[in-house]
Design a protein around this motif. Sequence first.
Motif, PDB file in Angstrom:
ATOM      1  N   ALA A  57      39.365  18.697   8.125  1.00  0.00           N
ATOM      2  CA  ALA A  57      39.269  17.782   9.965  1.00  0.00           C
ATOM      3  C   ALA A  57      40.062  19.442  10.494  1.00  0.00           C
ATOM      4  O   ALA A  57      39.358  19.671  11.659  1.00  0.00           O
ATOM      5  CB  ALA A  57      40.205  17.147   9.675  1.00  0.00           C
ATOM      6  N   GLY A  58      39.971  19.864   9.890  1.00  0.00           N
ATOM      7  CA  GLY A  58      41.109  21.806  10.432  1.00  0.00           C
ATOM      8  C   GLY A  58      41.701  22.218   9.875  1.00  0.00           C
ATOM      9  O   GLY A  58      42.338  22.207   9.158  1.00  0.00           O
ATOM     10  N   TYR A  59      43.062  22.608  10.703  1.00  0.00           N
ATOM     11  CA  TYR A  59      43.439  23.526  10.158  1.00  0.00           C
ATOM     12  C   TYR A  59      45.009  22.894  11.214  1.00  0.00           C
ATOM     13  O   TYR A  59      45.751  22.676  12.137  1.00  0.00           O
ATOM     14  CB  TYR A  59      43.801  24.824  10.736  1.00  0.00           C
ATOM     15  N   TYR A  60      45.906  22.480  10.231  1.00  0.00           N
ATOM     16  CA  TYR A  60      47.512  21.973  10.748  1.00  0.00           C
ATOM     17  C   TYR A  60      47.942  22.642  11.928  1.00  0.00           C
ATOM     18  O   TYR A  60      48.533  24.133  11.652  1.00  0.00           O
ATOM     19  CB  TYR A  60      48.604  21.812   9.609  1.00  0.00           C
TER      20      TYR A  60
ATOM     21  N   GLU B  94      38.551  28.549  15.924  1.00  0.00           N
ATOM     22  CA  GLU B  94      37.248  30.083  15.717  1.00  0.00           C
ATOM     23  C   GLU B  94      36.914  29.329  14.331  1.00  0.00           C
ATOM     24  O   GLU B  94      35.318  30.561  14.198  1.00  0.00           O
ATOM     25  CB  GLU B  94      38.957  31.249  15.923  1.00  0.00           C
ATOM     26  N   ALA B  95      37.035  28.592  14.013  1.00  0.00           N
ATOM     27  CA  ALA B  95      36.563  28.698  12.398  1.00  0.00           C
ATOM     28  C   ALA B  95      35.110  27.770  12.418  1.00  0.00           C
ATOM     29  O   ALA B  95      34.085  28.297  11.051  1.00  0.00           O
ATOM     30  CB  ALA B  95      37.658  27.422  11.531  1.00  0.00           C
ATOM     31  N   PHE B  96      34.887  26.974  13.763  1.00  0.00           N
ATOM     32  CA  PHE B  96      33.323  26.185  14.167  1.00  0.00           C
ATOM     33  C   PHE B  96      32.463  27.183  14.764  1.00  0.00           C
ATOM     34  O   PHE B  96      32.698  27.354  16.043  1.00  0.00           O
ATOM     35  CB  PHE B  96      34.097  25.149  13.293  1.00  0.00           C
ATOM     36  N   THR B  97      32.051  27.260  14.461  1.00  0.00           N
ATOM     37  CA  THR B  97      30.788  26.937  15.966  1.00  0.00           C
ATOM     38  C   THR B  97      30.295  25.997  16.364  1.00  0.00           C
ATOM     39  O   THR B  97      31.095  25.041  16.174  1.00  0.00           O
ATOM     40  CB  THR B  97      28.774  27.714  15.068  1.00  0.00           C
ATOM     41  N   GLU B  98      29.534  26.411  17.785  1.00  0.00           N
ATOM     42  CA  GLU B  98      29.542  25.320  18.851  1.00  0.00           C
ATOM     43  C   GLU B  98      29.196  24.267  18.101  1.00  0.00           C
ATOM     44  O   GLU B  98      29.035  23.151  18.934  1.00  0.00           O
ATOM     45  CB  GLU B  98      29.014  25.093  19.931  1.00  0.00           C
ATOM     46  N   ASP B  99      28.072  24.084  17.501  1.00  0.00           N
ATOM     47  CA  ASP B  99      27.119  22.805  16.733  1.00  0.00           C
ATOM     48  C   ASP B  99      27.949  22.534  15.907  1.00  0.00           C
ATOM     49  O   ASP B  99      27.133  21.707  14.642  1.00  0.00           O
ATOM     50  CB  ASP B  99      25.692  23.039  16.760  1.00  0.00           C
ATOM     51  N   GLY B 100      28.738  23.128  15.366  1.00  0.00           N
ATOM     52  CA  GLY B 100      29.937  22.191  14.189  1.00  0.00           C
ATOM     53  C   GLY B 100      29.681  23.007  13.401  1.00  0.00           C
ATOM     54  O   GLY B 100      30.172  22.239  12.352  1.00  0.00           O
ATOM     55  N   TYR B 101      29.190  23.980  12.269  1.00  0.00           N
ATOM     56  CA  TYR B 101      28.906  24.609  11.466  1.00  0.00           C
ATOM     57  C   TYR B 101      30.798  25.477  10.909  1.00  0.00           C
ATOM     58  O   TYR B 101      31.232  25.986  12.251  1.00  0.00           O
ATOM     59  CB  TYR B 101      28.158  25.357  11.312  1.00  0.00           C
TER      60      TYR B 101
END
Length: 525
Positions: free
Chosen positions: A379-382, A390-397
Motif C-alpha cells: 500500500a506504500g511506506y509508513y 517516488e516508488a510508483f510510476t504514474e500508471d501505478g507500477y
Amino acid sequence: MPTQPPTIQELRTHGDTLVSLLERSAETTPSASAVRCEGKTVTYGTLHNRATSLADGLHEYGLDEDDRCCLCLPNGIPFIEAAWACASGGIVASPINPSYQRREIAYQLDHADAAAIIISPDSVDHARDAIDDVDRDVALFSTEQDDGVDATIDELIEAGDHCTVERSPSDVVFQPYTSGTTGDPKGVLLTNRNFRVQILQTVARRLRQDELGDALVILPTYHITGFLLAVSALAAGQTLNLCRPDQWDPETVLELVTEEPIEEFVGVATMFTDLLDEYDETRHDVSSLQATQQGGTKIPPELQASFEETFNVEIMEGYGMTETTAAVLSSIDASLGNRRGAAGQPTGHTRVKIVDEDGTELPDGEAGELLVKGPQVMAGYYEDGEATEEAFTEDGYLKTGDLASRDADNYVTIKGRKKNTIITGGFNVYPAEVEDTICSHPDVRDAVVVGIPDERKGEVVATLVTPKEGKILDEDEITSYVLDELAPYKHPRIVEIREEAPRTGSGKIKRSVVESQFRERYDSR
C-alpha cells in the motif's frame, strides 16, 4: 503426517483477511500439529486459543487497533503465536531481526511509533536500552521474565479473554522494514489483501497434490518470504517445521526431510552448499522432495548442477521484494517449466514492464528497469508519502530498482541492481547504513561500502575507510566497531584503510572506482 487438503474454494470463501485464513485450519483440524520447532509442537487448536487470548491481553495492556507491535523473535512457536495474535487483535506486527543491536531496534521502535515490542531473552538488554533511546513509552514483553520486562507472553495470555477483531482487506496487517541505499529504513505497509492473494496462489499450487506433506521453513520468518511461507502452510493446514537460520545446521534439515513428508523448501545459496556438503546417502533419504526454490543472489551454476544431480530435484528460481509481499516472478509456476538463469514468469495477477531511463517500455531481449504491478504490491511506506510517490510510476507500477530483460515466452532474467544493495548469505545489506555507522567512529573521515563476489555467501561486505587528519585506524578496530553497532551479517569482511581515496569533483568517494579496485583485488579469494 500427510494432510487432507482443503479445496481452494473453501479458502477463498472462508474470509478475506490473513487471520480468517489461519482460523480455518484451527476450526477444521484443531487437534492437528500446527508448528514444530526445537523439539516442541503445538496443535492448531492450542495455537489459536493462545493467539486470541494474547490478542486480548495486548488490548488489556493498552494496545489498540492499528497500533504497532514489534516482534524481535527468532523462528519458533512464539513468533507465530505473536504474529497470529496481532492479526487477531487488529494490531500491526512489525518484525525485527533478533540479531539487531540497540541502535537498529531503537530506530524501528521510533519510526514505527511502536506501542510495544515482544522479544526473546537474548534480546532483552538491547531492547531495554533501545526503549531508553525512544522518546515515548514502549511496553516490553518477553517469552520469559527478566529485569525491565513488563509482562511475559504467558502472563498476557492468562490476563486475556479470546479476541478476534473485524478487519477489512485494505487494512494493514504487517509492517516489515526495508531500506534504500541513500536513506533510512522504511516501513512497508502490507495489507490483508496482499497476503490473501499470495497465500491463495501458494496454497493453490500445493493443492495439486492429493495429500499435503509437511512444510519446512528455513528462512527467517522476520523476512517476508519466510513469513509468507509460514502463514501459507498454516492456511493449508500443514504441519509447519521451523528451523532457526541463526542456528543453521544442515544436518537438522536433512534429518527432517528424511523423517517427515517434506516436499519442498526455499533456501539461499549458502544453505544449498552446506546441504550438499553434509548429505550422506547412507543416512539421509530425500526422496520426498519434489522441488526446491532459491532466493537472494543467483546460485552458482556449478553448485546448482551438483545439488540437482545429487538430490534429484530442481532448484527453481524466483524473484520478489518486501514491497511485493514476496514473489512476483516464479519458475515453479512457469508455463514452460524451469529455465536455468531466469527468475521465471510473472505470478498470477502480476503485470511487468521493462523500461529505459525515460520510462519507455523496451522490446524483448533488451535490459532495463523491472516494473511490477499487482494486488500483492504494498500500500506504500509508513508515514512517508514522498518515498511512496517516488516508488510508483504514474500508471501505478512499482519501480523495483533492478535491471532485467524479458524473452518472447515472458520469462524474466534479473541482470543486476540499479540500487547498491549487497545480498550476503540471503540477507540484504544497505551500504548507506554501514557507511553511516563507520562514519560515526570519532576517528573516521569517511567511508564507502561495496559488495564483493563470494563463492559461499554470494557477496560479502567490503569497505574503504579514510581517517581524520592525524588519526590512526586499523582494520580490526573498524570491524569490531561495526559489530558492536549492527547485526553481524552487516559487518565488513574486507576493510582497507587509506589516507586518500578516489573522489569526485565535489569530494565524494567514487563508489564505482572503489568497487572496481576491490573486485580486481579480492574477487579471486
